[in-house]
Write an enzyme that holds these catalytic residues in place. Structure first.
Site, mmCIF file in Angstrom:
data_model
loop_
_atom_site.group_PDB
_atom_site.id
_atom_site.type_symbol
_atom_site.label_atom_id
_atom_site.label_comp_id
_atom_site.label_asym_id
_atom_site.label_seq_id
_atom_site.Cartn_x
_atom_site.Cartn_y
_atom_site.Cartn_z
ATOM 1 C CG ASN A 29 97.349 -8.325 -63.908
ATOM 2 O OD1 ASN A 29 98.062 -7.909 -63.003
ATOM 3 N ND2 ASN A 29 96.080 -7.995 -64.004
ATOM 4 C CB ILE A 30 101.132 -6.967 -69.006
ATOM 5 C CG1 ILE A 30 102.276 -7.056 -67.987
ATOM 6 C CG2 ILE A 30 101.363 -5.827 -70.006
ATOM 7 C CD1 ILE A 30 103.619 -7.423 -68.579
ATOM 8 C CD GLU A 31 94.092 -5.374 -67.215
ATOM 9 O OE1 GLU A 31 93.717 -4.180 -67.304
ATOM 10 O OE2 GLU A 31 93.598 -6.200 -66.427
ATOM 11 C CB CYS A 40 97.422 -14.219 -66.345
ATOM 12 S SG CYS A 40 95.669 -14.329 -66.740
ATOM 13 C CD GLU A 42 98.238 -16.606 -62.629
ATOM 14 O OE1 GLU A 42 98.190 -15.597 -63.370
ATOM 15 O OE2 GLU A 42 97.293 -16.953 -61.901
HETATM 16 N N1 THU Z 1 94.435 -12.316 -64.071
HETATM 17 C C1 THU Z 1 95.672 -12.793 -63.746
HETATM 18 O O1 THU Z 1 96.686 -12.098 -63.890
HETATM 19 N N2 THU Z 1 95.759 -14.047 -63.252
HETATM 20 C C2 THU Z 1 94.696 -14.863 -63.018
HETATM 21 O O2 THU Z 1 94.879 -16.001 -62.627
HETATM 22 C C3 THU Z 1 93.331 -14.364 -63.236
HETATM 23 C C4 THU Z 1 93.213 -13.072 -63.938
HETATM 24 C C5 THU Z 1 94.344 -10.965 -64.599
HETATM 25 C C6 THU Z 1 94.008 -10.867 -66.050
HETATM 26 C C7 THU Z 1 93.412 -9.487 -66.134
HETATM 27 O O3 THU Z 1 94.466 -8.559 -66.324
HETATM 28 C C8 THU Z 1 92.801 -9.252 -64.775
HETATM 29 O O4 THU Z 1 93.328 -10.252 -63.923
HETATM 30 C C9 THU Z 1 91.287 -9.331 -64.750
HETATM 31 O O5 THU Z 1 90.856 -10.513 -65.347
#
Ligand code: THU
Length: 118
Positions: A29-31, A40, A42
């Site tokens: 995941n990359i915020e 996310c 995925e």
């Molecule tokens: N996140 C994912 O990468 N995959 C998921 O299936 C659920 C949530 C990430 C998004 C965000 O960066 C962090 O988890 C918290 O929601």
């Protein structure tokens, strides 16, 4: 997951897609500071998969260090369903390995399919 950029949630996630020819496409995941613009693990993995030439996905694995058995969010279920089949295996993992294996059909029943758009 080790490559996640999650400074805001501090919730690193990793995902991997296994193709029938043995290739594995992974993602984290990359915020971003404008929270809704992050994405996310995925979705990152699917980007690598498409840019790597695609192919038949047989297995998906998802893991998060702060959750024993993470399941893909709703949006990622829809994105994963676009490139998989209802019987594609989805392995829900923790730091030691697979906790539970389900299918994409179980994860996204009654999902919207693009067939109707053709
Ligand atoms: N996140 C994912 O990468 N995959 C998921 O299936 C659920 C949530 C990430 C998004 C965000 O960066 C962090 O988890 C918290 O929601």
């Amino acid at each position: 997951m080790a490559k996640a950029y999650a400074p805001y949630s501090k919730f690193p996630v990793g995902a991997a897609l296994l193709c029938e020819d043995g290739r594995v496409f992974s993602g984290a995941n990359i915020e971003v500071a404008s929270y809704p613009e992050g994405w996310c693990a995925e979705t990152t993995a699917l980007g690598h998969y498409i840019m790597g030439g695609g192919g038949r996905i047989t297995d998906i694995a998802v893991t998060a260090e702060r959750m024993a058995r993470i399941t893909p969010c709703g949006g990622c279920r829809q994105r994963l369903a676009e490139f998989t089949q209802p019987d594609t295996r989805l392995h829900l993992c923790d730091e030691t390995g697979v906790v539970e294996t389900v299918t994409m059909g179980e994860m996204l029943p009654f999902g919207f399919k693009g067939d109707s758009l053709k």
